[in-house]
Design an enzyme around this catalytic site. Structure first.
Site, mmCIF file in Angstrom:
data_model
loop_
_atom_site.group_PDB
_atom_site.id
_atom_site.type_symbol
_atom_site.label_atom_id
_atom_site.label_comp_id
_atom_site.label_asym_id
_atom_site.label_seq_id
_atom_site.Cartn_x
_atom_site.Cartn_y
_atom_site.Cartn_z
ATOM 1 N N TYR A 83 0.831 -1.205 0.000
ATOM 2 C CA TYR A 83 0.000 0.000 0.000
ATOM 3 C C TYR A 83 0.867 1.256 0.000
ATOM 4 O O TYR A 83 0.651 2.182 -0.793
ATOM 5 C CB TYR A 83 -0.924 0.009 1.215
ATOM 6 C CG TYR A 83 -1.760 1.266 1.323
ATOM 7 C CD1 TYR A 83 -2.791 1.510 0.419
ATOM 8 C CD2 TYR A 83 -1.516 2.204 2.319
ATOM 9 C CE1 TYR A 83 -3.552 2.663 0.506
ATOM 10 C CE2 TYR A 83 -2.279 3.360 2.415
ATOM 11 C CZ TYR A 83 -3.305 3.589 1.506
ATOM 12 O OH TYR A 83 -4.052 4.730 1.589
ATOM 13 N N THR A 111 -13.312 6.023 6.671
ATOM 14 C CA THR A 111 -13.950 5.404 5.511
ATOM 15 C C THR A 111 -13.724 3.891 5.559
ATOM 16 O O THR A 111 -13.011 3.374 6.418
ATOM 17 C CB THR A 111 -13.362 5.937 4.183
ATOM 18 O OG1 THR A 111 -12.015 5.459 4.034
ATOM 19 C CG2 THR A 111 -13.369 7.459 4.154
ATOM 20 N N LYS A 120 1.289 4.354 -2.979
ATOM 21 C CA LYS A 120 1.082 5.785 -2.744
ATOM 22 C C LYS A 120 2.343 6.591 -3.049
ATOM 23 O O LYS A 120 2.261 7.746 -3.493
ATOM 24 C CB LYS A 120 0.637 6.001 -1.294
ATOM 25 C CG LYS A 120 -0.755 5.455 -1.003
ATOM 26 C CD LYS A 120 -1.805 6.079 -1.924
ATOM 27 C CE LYS A 120 -3.193 5.577 -1.692
ATOM 28 N NZ LYS A 120 -4.216 6.220 -2.550
#
Length: 325
Positions: free
Chosen positions: A205, A242, A209
């Site tokens: 991850y 989220t 990014k």
């Protein structure tokens, strides 16, 4: 043994970055959007626009009278469009199927979009996944790298022609890319971008990014070199409550629940800087920024490595079979 150590190091780096962000958010208020000018006649694409920050971005751009195309693979796309239309009368918002984990789907999306004959003034690369178990995309790429980065890399390049035609000096088209503070702990191994040697969801991850930042800086340099009226800026939304965090490991998930409402940003707060980057008059013609909480911020030292940017660009073109870039 090395695989386990790699996992532990990635885990530690990611969660240390998270703690730093939470401490900042505890003592600093969320960025408040200023009044933004109406965007009559402008068209935007928002990836992952059916929920969370993507939904808030789409909704706000529609409120500014922008025609918004939501690109997403979720079945809920049509219901989200209806919801926004009910909130804003005479709004222009539509859903188009887009699966960023499939380069074929990305190409089909661009073909359908171009067939509409619409201009494109804003492209917001928002969609993403985080900390999923080791999986592969349709073409066999590691899922974080393939969806978060390569899908957006191809989408952006295939839409560049429309973005260039739609912009002009003094009214540039804008590309807004969603990154994350986790990029600070990211490591990019051009010899093992797919994590085949030692996979870590945390490391994968963070790498995706970081790759988005390297891509954004190199793309802006290429556009400026040709005098194209397109700006590229990257946004760090902070830690936002989220569904992305549903994949946290057990202890972290338990720790997150009681503190999320207190320390995490809401999706609307998390979306504010991306909306600002897409529509603020004061950012006209300004690119190559890393924006956090509405302000220009320094990204990691490695993200400014121009040789690494160029090497990643070349490798990415080969991986997605992009011949002209």
């Amino acid at each position: 043994m090395w695989r386990f150590l790699h996992f532990i190091l990635g885990f530690i780096r990611l969660y240390l970055d998270g703690v730093k962000v939470l401490i900042y958010q505890l003592f600093n208020e969320s960025f408040t959007l200023p009044d933004l000018p109406k965007q009559n006649g402008k068209v935007a694409i928002v990836t992952g626009g059916t929920r969370g920050m993507g939904y808030e971005i789409s909704r706000h751009l529609v409120s500014l009278r922008m025609h918004v195309v939501i690109g997403n693979e979720e079945d809920e796309g049509l219901s989200v469009v209806k919801k926004i239309q009910e909130e804003f009368s005479q709004s222009k918002v539509e859903f188009m199927y887009l699966d960023l984990a499939s380069l074929t789907s990305v190409r089909q999306f661009v073909q359908r979009y171009k067939a509409k004959g619409l201009p494109l003034h804003v492209l917001i690369n928002n969609a993403g996944i985080m900390l999923v178990s080791e999986r592969r995309t349709e073409e066999g790429f590691e899922l974080h790298f393939g969806l978060n980065y390569l899908g957006h890399f191809l989408l952006t390049n295939l839409l560049l022609g429309v973005l260039k035609k739609s912009g002009k000096p003094g009214k540039c088209s804008r590309i807004v890319i969603m990154s994350s503070a986790t990029h600070y702990g990211g490591r990019l191994s051009l010899e093992d971008l797919q994590g085949r040697k030692c996979y870590s969801a945390h490391g994968a991850y963070a790498q995706s990014k970081l790759a988005l930042l390297l891509f954004s800086y190199h793309l802006q340099d290429k556009l400026w070199a040709k005098g194209d009226p397109v700006t590229v800026n990257t946004v760090d939304p902070g830690m936002v409550d989220t569904a992305l965090y549903d994949n946290l490991c057990g202890p972290a998930q338990l720790a997150k629940r009681p503190f999320a409402k207190l320390l995490f940003r809401t999706p609307a707060e998390g979306a504010s800087t991306a909306i600002y980057a897409a529509a603020a008059s004061e950012l006209e013609g300004i690119g190559r920024l890393y924006l956090y909480n509405g302000r220009k911020t320094e990204s990691s030292a490695i993200s400014y490595d121009e040789q690494l940017q160029a090497r990643l660009w070349k490798e990415s073109c080969a991986l997605v079979v992009l011949l002209k870039a």
